[in-house]
Enzyme design. Structure first.
Site, PDB file in Angstrom:
ATOM      1  N   LYS A  73       0.846  -1.192   0.000  1.00  0.00           N
ATOM      2  CA  LYS A  73       0.000   0.000   0.000  1.00  0.00           C
ATOM      3  C   LYS A  73       0.881   1.243   0.000  1.00  0.00           C
ATOM      4  O   LYS A  73       1.959   1.245   0.625  1.00  0.00           O
ATOM      5  CB  LYS A  73      -0.891  -0.047   1.246  1.00  0.00           C
ATOM      6  CG  LYS A  73      -2.006   0.977   1.321  1.00  0.00           C
ATOM      7  CD  LYS A  73      -2.832   0.686   2.565  1.00  0.00           C
ATOM      8  CE  LYS A  73      -3.949   1.671   2.787  1.00  0.00           C
ATOM      9  NZ  LYS A  73      -4.741   1.338   4.017  1.00  0.00           N
ATOM     10  N   SER A  80      -9.429   1.079   3.404  1.00  0.00           N
ATOM     11  CA  SER A  80      -8.656   1.897   2.500  1.00  0.00           C
ATOM     12  C   SER A  80      -7.567   1.109   1.759  1.00  0.00           C
ATOM     13  O   SER A  80      -6.857   1.671   0.927  1.00  0.00           O
ATOM     14  CB  SER A  80      -7.987   3.034   3.286  1.00  0.00           C
ATOM     15  OG  SER A  80      -7.088   2.515   4.263  1.00  0.00           O
ATOM     16  N   SER A 125      -9.644  -1.191   7.559  1.00  0.00           N
ATOM     17  CA  SER A 125      -9.081  -0.984   6.228  1.00  0.00           C
ATOM     18  C   SER A 125      -8.350  -2.174   5.640  1.00  0.00           C
ATOM     19  O   SER A 125      -7.969  -2.149   4.475  1.00  0.00           O
ATOM     20  CB  SER A 125      -8.142   0.229   6.248  1.00  0.00           C
ATOM     21  OG  SER A 125      -8.894   1.413   6.332  1.00  0.00           O
TER      22      SER A 125
END
Length: 584
Positions: free
Chosen positions: A159, A241, A265
């Protein structure tokens, strides 16, 4: 979209420029309105790629027994193309040792798949132009001394709030990338978890899309790269996320990936995309080098994978104490001596007892949607078939919902943790404070919203109040578990099917954060571990995913429970990808 062939060039990736390394620039057109144009760098295999040689490679690594049976080696004269779909870290280990392909061939196969499909699904913010050079080095090591570690040669994504030395970290925010009009935020070293992946032999192929500053748990749209789509259904949300990592893993753009979680997330995108998402106990995995939301109390780094064993193998690599993050020393006495992957069995559920979800746990997203209730009861039956017992709504009449509603806020945590992160970027970074960034960019950081002095939360009465409340919540959780003799909780991760990507066609900017999460944000606020495991699919083909939840430091137990159920049900079905028109 076909890249030009045979052309060597020097290309900037998010403002980071590399020389002496031939690779191609493939312009990525995001078809969704309002999304900025991106240019991702796609490496091509060349003989002259140079890479540093490790002076003293470690002894060959040994892996625990694998799930799939070994395959016979192919005819060396007719080596087949590498099939990367649903490939696991365990299989990669076997295949490399059997010389079925090289690390370089494997990485190139993943890059080819990304080049074909990425323009549609938009999982990445940037690609790693060093990927093939790293692969070449790993091939040399494998021939000379065996695997560097348990993830040797495994293509991985991270990420884009995790640092990779020398590459831009955007955290999804256009202000941290010169390619989108900001100032490049370039760290001088790797995040601690990323360094551990590299030390174990992983190849980081790219950095994945995320909402700006990880600020959305349902959708993944950034001001850097636009909207990420769900490979199962592009008209449904991918989860957030860590939606970019989830899409990359689900679409077989990588074997596995790292996400982060503050409030759902990791588990939310795992549920939206039928993945194993592991949210560890707070403090188990280091947070150094991660752009924070709340690194003091809630943030965690964890794997998103297609199998529980791959999640456990990844945790074996990234978990444990380090001076880079003193909070991890709390984990020292809680990590299994033989590792998390060694603890996986197909009898872990036998004789165990789990609490089921009910209104005693929370008020939102309950009762379950009718179609969710049907699948949940099938899952409970599958759990019982593996020898487990269940208790309906063990939190009923215990005051849990009311106590959670009294959660104190800690206003300074975000500004404090961000300052600590920026100070760690290294001497070569363009800025080390928000004020320095504002002076360079001529902009107010996040529009000037929520600017507070970066006081350490532990030095404030608000911080004291939060910790006192958290201890009270943990005590009540343990009382419920003890009174009902529970080994954990067994919930649907979401109380309804995943949401439409566009909620209201008349309001395209209406983007509610409405994933029907059942474990979070409760488990995040008190630091509990959670693992998701796919179980079934709704009639429309979108996933139904379960969550095992436990007390602090029960990470190994939860992985074992999930592995047992996974092996009993074998539920995951890969999505069928569609390239954009003109890129068949």
């Amino acid at each position: 979209m076909i890249p030009k062939s045979g052309q060597a060039c020097i290309v900037g990736t998010g403002g980071r420029y590399f020389s002496g390394m031939p690779f191609l620039s493939l312009p990525m057109r995001d078809p969704r309105p309002g999304s900025p144009l991106r240019h991702l760098a796609w490496p091509v295999l060349v003989i002259a790629l140079a890479a540093p040689t490790r002076s003293a490679p470690p002894a060959p690594a040994q892996l625990p027994p694998s799930d799939p049976a070994p395959l016979p080696p192919p005819d060396p004269v007719t080596r087949p193309a590498v099939d990367v779909v649903e490939l696991t870290a365990v299989r990669v280990h076997q295949d490399l040792l059997a010389s079925r392909y090289t690390v370089t061939e494997l990485v190139q196969a993943f890059l080819d798949r990304i080049a074909r499909y990425e323009d549609h699904y938009n999982a990445f913010i940037s690609m790693n132009p060093e990927a093939l050079a790293v692969a070449a080095t790993l091939d040399e090591e494998l021939r000379a001394s065996g695997p560097r570690g348990p993830l040797h040669g495994v293509p991985v994504v991270i990420k884009d709030n995790l640092d990779y030395a020398g590459l831009v970290t955007t955290a999804g925010f256009n202000g941290f990338s010169s390619a989108t009009g900001g100032i490049d935020m370039v760290p001088g070293d790797d995040a601690a978890a990323v360094q551990r992946l590299k030390d174990a032999g992983a190849v980081i192929v790219g950095k994945t899309n995320m909402p700006d500053f990880a600020g959305h748990g349902t959708r993944t749209r950034s001001s850097v790269a636009g909207e990420t789509l769900n490979p199962y259904a592009t008209d449904r949300v991918p989860g957030g996320s860590s939606g970019g990592t989830a899409t990359a893993v689900n679409a077989s753009f990588a074997v596995l990936g790292l996400g982060t979680e503050t409030g759902g997330s990791i588990q939310n995108p795992a549920a939206a995309q039928a993945l194993v998402g592991f949210k560890p106990t707070f403090g188990l995995v280091p947070l150094e080098g991660v752009v924070p939301i709340d690194a003091t109390y809630r943030d965690v780094v964890g794997p998103l994978t297609r199998t529980v064993r791959d999640a456990a193998l990844t945790l074996d690599v990234i978990a444990g104490p380090t001076v880079d993050d003193p909070a991890t020393f709390a984990a020292a006495e809680h990590i299994p001596e033989a590792g998390y992957s060694a603890a996986l069995t197909t009898t872990a559920l036998e004789g165990k007892r789990f609490g089921l979800v009910g209104p005693g746990w929370r008020e939102s997203y309950l009762p379950l949607a009718p179609e969710t209730e049907v699948l949940y009861r099938e899952a409970v039956a599958a759990l019982q078939a593996e020898g487990a017992d269940v208790v309906e709504d063990p939190f009923e009449d215990r005051g849990w919902v009311d106590l959670y509603g009294e959660r104190p806020s800690v206003p300074t945590v975000g500004s404090h943790d961000l300052l600590a992160y920026l100070q760690g970027l290294g001497p070569g970074a363009a800025f080390h404070t928000v004020e320095e960034w504002e002076a360079l960019s001529g902009r107010q950081f996040r529009g000037g919203r929520g600017r507070r002095p970066p006081a350490a939360p532990t030095a404030t009465e608000e911080g004291d109040a939060f910790q006192a409340w958290r201890m009270e919540m943990r005590a009540l959780f343990r009382a419920v578990v003890e009174d009902h003799q529970l080994d954990g909780l067994f919930f649907p991760q979401a109380g309804e099917p995943i949401r439409p990507l566009v909620e209201d066609p008349e309001r395209l900017d209406y983007r509610p954060n409405n994933h029907a999460e059942l474990p979070s944000n409760i488990i995040n606020d008190i630091g509990l571990p959670t693992v998701t495991v796919p179980f079934s699919y709704y009639d429309d083909g979108t996933p139904f995913v379960l969550a095992f939840i436990g007390d602090l430091w029960t990470d190994a137990d939860l992985l074992a429970y999930a592995h047992d159920l996974e092996r009993a049900t074998q539920a995951r079905v890969p999505p069928k990808l569609t390239a954009e028109p003109g890129n068949p």
